[in-house]
Every structure is written in C-alpha cells, then in structure tokens.
Motif scaffolding. Structure first.
Motif, short mmCIF file in Angstrom:
data_model
loop_
_atom_site.label_atom_id
_atom_site.label_comp_id
_atom_site.label_asym_id
_atom_site.label_seq_id
_atom_site.Cartn_x
_atom_site.Cartn_y
_atom_site.Cartn_z
N GLU A 184 0.84 -1.21 0.00
CA GLU A 184 0.00 0.00 0.00
C GLU A 184 0.87 1.26 0.00
N HIS A 185 1.96 1.22 0.76
CA HIS A 185 2.87 2.37 0.81
C HIS A 185 3.37 2.73 -0.59
N SER A 186 3.86 1.72 -1.32
CA SER A 186 4.44 2.06 -2.63
C SER A 186 3.36 2.40 -3.65
N GLU A 213 18.13 22.67 -3.45
CA GLU A 213 17.95 23.86 -2.61
C GLU A 213 19.23 24.17 -1.83
N LEU A 214 19.85 23.13 -1.29
CA LEU A 214 21.09 23.35 -0.52
C LEU A 214 22.23 23.78 -1.44
N GLN A 215 22.32 23.15 -2.62
CA GLN A 215 23.41 23.49 -3.56
C GLN A 215 23.28 24.93 -4.05
N ASP A 218 15.34 11.92 15.38
CA ASP A 218 14.42 11.25 16.30
C ASP A 218 13.18 10.71 15.61
N MET A 219 13.24 10.39 14.30
CA MET A 219 11.97 10.09 13.64
C MET A 219 11.90 8.73 12.96
N LEU A 220 13.00 7.99 12.93
CA LEU A 220 12.98 6.75 12.14
C LEU A 220 12.64 5.56 13.03
N LEU A 264 27.90 17.72 4.28
CA LEU A 264 27.14 18.43 5.32
C LEU A 264 25.93 17.61 5.77
N LEU A 265 25.27 16.96 4.80
CA LEU A 265 24.13 16.11 5.15
C LEU A 265 24.57 14.99 6.10
N ARG A 266 25.71 14.36 5.75
CA ARG A 266 26.23 13.27 6.60
C ARG A 266 26.60 13.78 7.98
N PHE A 319 19.22 10.65 4.46
CA PHE A 319 17.87 10.61 3.89
C PHE A 319 17.20 9.26 4.17
N GLY A 320 17.74 8.50 5.11
CA GLY A 320 17.19 7.18 5.39
C GLY A 320 17.68 6.17 4.37
N TYR A 321 17.01 5.02 4.32
CA TYR A 321 17.42 3.93 3.43
C TYR A 321 16.23 3.01 3.24
N GLY A 322 16.19 2.32 2.10
CA GLY A 322 15.10 1.36 1.89
C GLY A 322 13.87 2.02 1.29
N VAL A 323 12.73 1.37 1.44
CA VAL A 323 11.53 1.83 0.72
C VAL A 323 11.03 3.20 1.18
N HIS A 324 11.37 3.58 2.41
CA HIS A 324 10.91 4.89 2.90
C HIS A 324 11.96 5.99 2.72
N GLN A 325 13.03 5.67 1.96
CA GLN A 325 14.06 6.70 1.78
C GLN A 325 13.43 7.97 1.24
N CYS A 326 13.97 9.10 1.68
CA CYS A 326 13.35 10.41 1.43
C CYS A 326 12.89 10.62 -0.01
N HIS A 381 4.64 19.35 5.05
CA HIS A 381 5.24 19.22 6.38
C HIS A 381 6.71 18.78 6.27
N ALA A 382 6.93 17.74 5.46
CA ALA A 382 8.30 17.18 5.35
C ALA A 382 9.20 18.07 4.51
N GLY A 383 8.60 18.89 3.64
CA GLY A 383 9.38 19.56 2.60
C GLY A 383 9.98 20.89 2.97
N HIS A 384 9.57 21.50 4.09
CA HIS A 384 10.19 22.79 4.36
C HIS A 384 11.00 22.84 5.64
C1 HEM Z 1 17.68 18.07 3.93
C2 HEM Z 1 16.40 17.85 3.91
C3 HEM Z 1 15.75 16.53 4.23
C4 HEM Z 1 16.16 15.52 5.09
C5 HEM Z 1 17.41 15.45 5.94
C6 HEM Z 1 15.14 14.48 4.99
C7 HEM Z 1 15.21 13.27 5.68
C8 HEM Z 1 14.33 12.22 5.51
C9 HEM Z 1 14.47 10.92 6.12
C10 HEM Z 1 15.59 10.49 7.05
C11 HEM Z 1 13.40 10.16 5.73
C12 HEM Z 1 13.14 8.69 6.08
C13 HEM Z 1 12.13 8.52 7.18
C14 HEM Z 1 11.91 7.06 7.58
O1 HEM Z 1 12.52 6.16 7.03
O2 HEM Z 1 11.12 6.84 8.49
C15 HEM Z 1 12.58 10.99 4.88
C16 HEM Z 1 11.40 10.60 4.29
C17 HEM Z 1 10.60 11.44 3.57
N1 HEM Z 1 10.90 12.71 3.13
FE1 HEM Z 1 12.58 13.76 3.53
N2 HEM Z 1 14.16 14.87 4.12
C18 HEM Z 1 14.50 16.11 3.62
C19 HEM Z 1 13.78 16.87 2.70
C20 HEM Z 1 12.58 16.51 2.16
C21 HEM Z 1 11.83 17.27 1.19
C22 HEM Z 1 12.29 18.58 0.55
C23 HEM Z 1 10.66 16.58 0.96
C24 HEM Z 1 9.50 16.88 0.05
C25 HEM Z 1 9.44 17.52 -0.97
C26 HEM Z 1 10.70 15.38 1.76
C27 HEM Z 1 9.71 14.42 1.80
C28 HEM Z 1 9.82 13.19 2.42
C29 HEM Z 1 8.78 12.18 2.39
C30 HEM Z 1 7.43 12.30 1.70
C31 HEM Z 1 9.25 11.08 3.12
C32 HEM Z 1 8.54 9.76 3.39
C33 HEM Z 1 8.89 8.75 2.32
C34 HEM Z 1 8.24 7.40 2.52
O3 HEM Z 1 7.86 7.04 3.62
O4 HEM Z 1 8.13 6.69 1.51
N3 HEM Z 1 11.87 15.37 2.47
N4 HEM Z 1 13.18 12.24 4.75
#
Ligand code: HEM
Length: 408
Positions: A102-104, A366-368, A296-298, A287-289, A350-357, A244-247
C-alpha cells in the motif's frame, strides 16, 4: 532486556537512558556523546523515547542499513499505533506510516514529481528565489535572523509553489508544522494542529478540482482522483505530508549547514571559492552526513523475532534508527571531522530502503543553491552572538537551530 540467546526481562522504562540523549554544548554538531558508547557496545541498547515509549536504539551504520532495508520491520501506524504521535479520526493514514504494497502504491503517484530531471528543471527558479530572499535580507540590514529571513522562506516557498499552496498562508502552515515537529506537544494541541492543516488542504484540493492549475495538487486531482487511484482525502493527506516534510527539514539543513561552515571557515572557503558544481554537490553530501538532522523520527516495529547486530529483537518491539550516530560510524574515515573533500556518498541522512526520502533531489538542489550564494554574496558573514547563545533544536524531531543571528 533481551539478548541473542533470547532471554527477556520486562522493563518499565524508568531506568533506561533517554533517546536521543543530550548533545555536548561544546560540540553542538555531534550526536549525543552517549550514542558513541552505544555504538561501541555489543548488541543494541534499550532506550526510552521522548514520548515515553521503549525502543531498541540502533546506532551502527551496518545495523541501521540492515534494519531500514528489512521488510520484517513495519512502519504501519494502523497496525502498530505506538508508531504514531497522533491518531486522527477522519484522516487517512499518511503513506510514510504504511508498509508495502500500500505504501508504494501511494508513493508511486508522487515519485514522478521528484525525479532528478524534474527537480533539475526547477533549479533556475530555486536560484531566483535564493537571490530574492538574499537581497531582501541584505536590504533589511545587518544583523538578521538567518532562519526567518533566508533558511525557512526558501524551501517554504519552493514547496508551496510545487504543491499549489498559496504562500500567503505560510504563517498558518509553518506554525502548525512546527507544533507537529515539537517533541512532547500535548495530544490535544497536536490533534488541533493536524486537524487544521488537513482541513485547510482538503478545502484546497476541492478548490483545485474546480479550478486546476499547473501544480502537484491539481495534477493529483485531475490525473489520479478521476481514475479512482486516490480519493480527495488521500490527496489532502499526501499534500500534508509533503508540505510538512518539505520545508522544515531543508530549512534546518540550510541554517545548521551555514553555522557549521561559519565555525569551520576553511571548509566554507571550499564552497565560496569554487565554481565547480561537483565540488558544491560533494560538499552538500558531506554536510548532510555530518549534521544528520533527522535525529528522532525513524521508528519501526518488528513483525517477527529478528536478529539485528547479533541481537534478538522480539516481535512487537520498537526500534529507532540512530542516523546521526550511524553517519559517524567507522565506515567514514575520521567520521567526526567535517571534510567537504571526502566522498560522503552512501550516508544515511535521507534514510534507506523503501521509505528513503522522497524529496531528496529537491533538498539537494535547494542546498546546492542556497549555501554557495550566501557565502559568496556575503563573504564577511559571521555569527552575531557567541555560539553558546544559539538555541539548538534539542526539543524537535528534526535538529537544527531555532534562530541564527548573523551579521555581515
Ligand atoms: C535536507 C532535507 C531533508 C532531510 C534530511 C530528509 C530526511 C528524511 C528521512 C531520514 C526520511 C526517512 C524517514 C523514515 O525512514 O522513516 C525521509 C522521508 C521522507 N521525506 Fe525527507 N528529508 C528532507 C527533505 C525533504 C523534502 C524537501 C521533501 C518533500 C518535498 C521530503 C519528503 C519526504 C517524504 C514524503 C518522506 C517519506 C517517504 C516514505 O515514507 O516513503 N523530504 N526524509
């Protein structure tokens, strides 16, 4: 506590260390020092999360990668309510809190919007927004709060334009978003913020159905709702997740990244003095690393007994991935040093696996754009207060700074 042999002693959490632990005031960019100890110790460490729940902290690079790629671990908030901070009636589950398939299925409706190609096409626009906010900040005069004048408005406006959310409403969605990101926000307040944000987006979805524009919400309505792939409620929820996640995340990387560069002037010179986009791109990865703001969210739950790092985790137990600690593991040489010349690829920021960002390409662009422009336009940029006076975001799910007073 349980060991690889499977003996389990119940723990009510009172004598467990708090996760993520306290950062050292002298090294505010480093993960809490206690995590280095957990990383060196055998097995996993049982901890108490900020919401009081008990979880296994996973702090080694290899273990975090294994865990985030393991389909036997679930992110499903419906099945495991302990993964949720808020259960809200009348709202569908957000896809980051679902498991495959369902997630994918839901995520696939969005991936086309965030490909490298699509995001690269947005780069000139991002650049013009960066210039605009930079000039506005300069015109208002030194000193300034970099968060409010630069780091927050850039990603906030980018994501608003992409979604089709009126930027004039930014105070409304930024305050609700911040409430949801604050650890320990009382349930009632959390539910109110989530309800208001969702209601606002649902109204917008319906408006876009009547008057579609060239934006993500309109495309989801005209291409996915008509086919029955998504409902209006799904579109509102997807928009809420992205808004929420994007800004907040990118904003904190811009502000904390700037501070890390001001504290490491030689490294800042690497970015300021190059016109090679590859050098800038590599610097942003480092810088990301180094900063790994997702502190606190994974969180996940084991759906069966599994072994992680030689340690047995029982079905139903929670795990938390310590990305900041994993990115300081020995797989990166002298991992505690900020070294913009290193190859930091493979980091887990940015995480890893199916939920990777989902938004990682956008965050990178944006950062570059934001970091080099700031350093080049304001070569005398400096912190306007002593480092000890900077308010770091220990209280938020995403690390960073609440304000960044700068002068030039
Ligand atoms: C430097 C900026 C960012 C960092 C460090 C970051 C980090 C992360 C991490 C660690 C996850 C994995 C969460 C997990 O596995 O539970 C994640 C997921 C996610 N991020 Fe980002 N994020 C960033 C920017 C963004 C931006 C700009 C957006 C949207 C446009 C975004 C949207 C999402 C979404 C929708 C997920 C969930 C993906 C899924 O569950 O399939 N993120 N992010």
């Amino acid at each position: 506590m349980s060991t690889a042999t499977g003996q389990t002693q119940p723990n009510d959490g009172t004598d467990l260390p708090d996760y993520p632990g306290t950062r050292s005031p002298r090294c505010p960019f480093d993960p809490p020092p206690v995590q280095a100890g957990w990383r060196r110790a055998d097995g996993l460490t049982q901890v108490r999360l900020s919401n009081g729940r008990i979880a296994w902290a996973v702090t080694r690079y290899g273990d975090v990668k294994q865990l985030l790629g393991d389909p036997r671990l679930s992110a499903d908030g419906h099945r495991y309510p302990q993964l949720m901070e808020t259960q809200q009636h009348g709202q569908p589950q957000a896809f980051p809190r679902m498991d495959d398939p369902e997630h994918s299925r839901i995520r696939r409706t969005l991936t086309g919007e965030f490909t490298v190609k699509r995001v690269e096409a947005m780069r000139p626009h991002v650049r013009s927004l960066v210039d605009r906010f930079l000039e506005e900040m300069i015109a208002a005069g030194s000193p300034a709060d970099l968060v409010r004048a630069y780091a927050l408005p850039i990603p906030s406006l980018v994501i608003s334009l992409l979604l089709g959310v009126p930027y004039d409403d930014h105070t409304f969605f930024q305050t609700r978003s911040a409430t949801l990101m604050r650890k320990g926000t009382p349930q009632q307040e959390r539910q109110a913020a989530s309800g208001e944000l969702f209601g606002y987006l649902l109204d917008l979805v319906k408006r876009k159905e009547r008057e579609p524009g060239d934006d993500l919400i309109s495309r989801l309505v005209t291409e996915r709702v008509v086919t029955g792939e998504l409902t209006h409620l799904d579109v509102a929820m997807n928009s809420m997740v992205i808004l929420h996640a994007g800004h907040e995340t990118t904003a904190n990387m811009i502000a904390l990244g700037t501070l890390a560069l001001l504290e490491n002037p030689r490294q800042a010179d690497r970015i300021r003095d190059t016109d090679d986009p590859k050098v800038v791109a590599a610097a942003v990865e480092e810088l990301l690393r180094y900063l790994s703001i997702a502190q606190d969210m994974l969180v996940r739950v084991a759906t069966e007994d599994i072994v992680v790092g030689g340690h047995l985790v029982r079905e139903g137990e929670m795990l938390v991935s310590g990305v900041p600690s994993a990115n300081r593991d020995g797989v990166f040489e002298s991992a505690d040093l900020l070294d913009l010349d290193r190859d930091a690829r493979g980091h887990l920021a940015f995480g890893y696996g199916v939920h990777q960002c989902l938004g990682q390409s956008l965050a990178r662009v944006e950062l570059q754009e934001a970091l080099p422009a700031l350093l080049r336009r304001l070569p005398a940029l400096r912190l306007a207060v002593p480092l000890e006076e900077v308010r770091f975001r220990h209280d938020m799910v995403v690390y960073g700074v609440h304000e960044l007073p700068v002068a030039w």
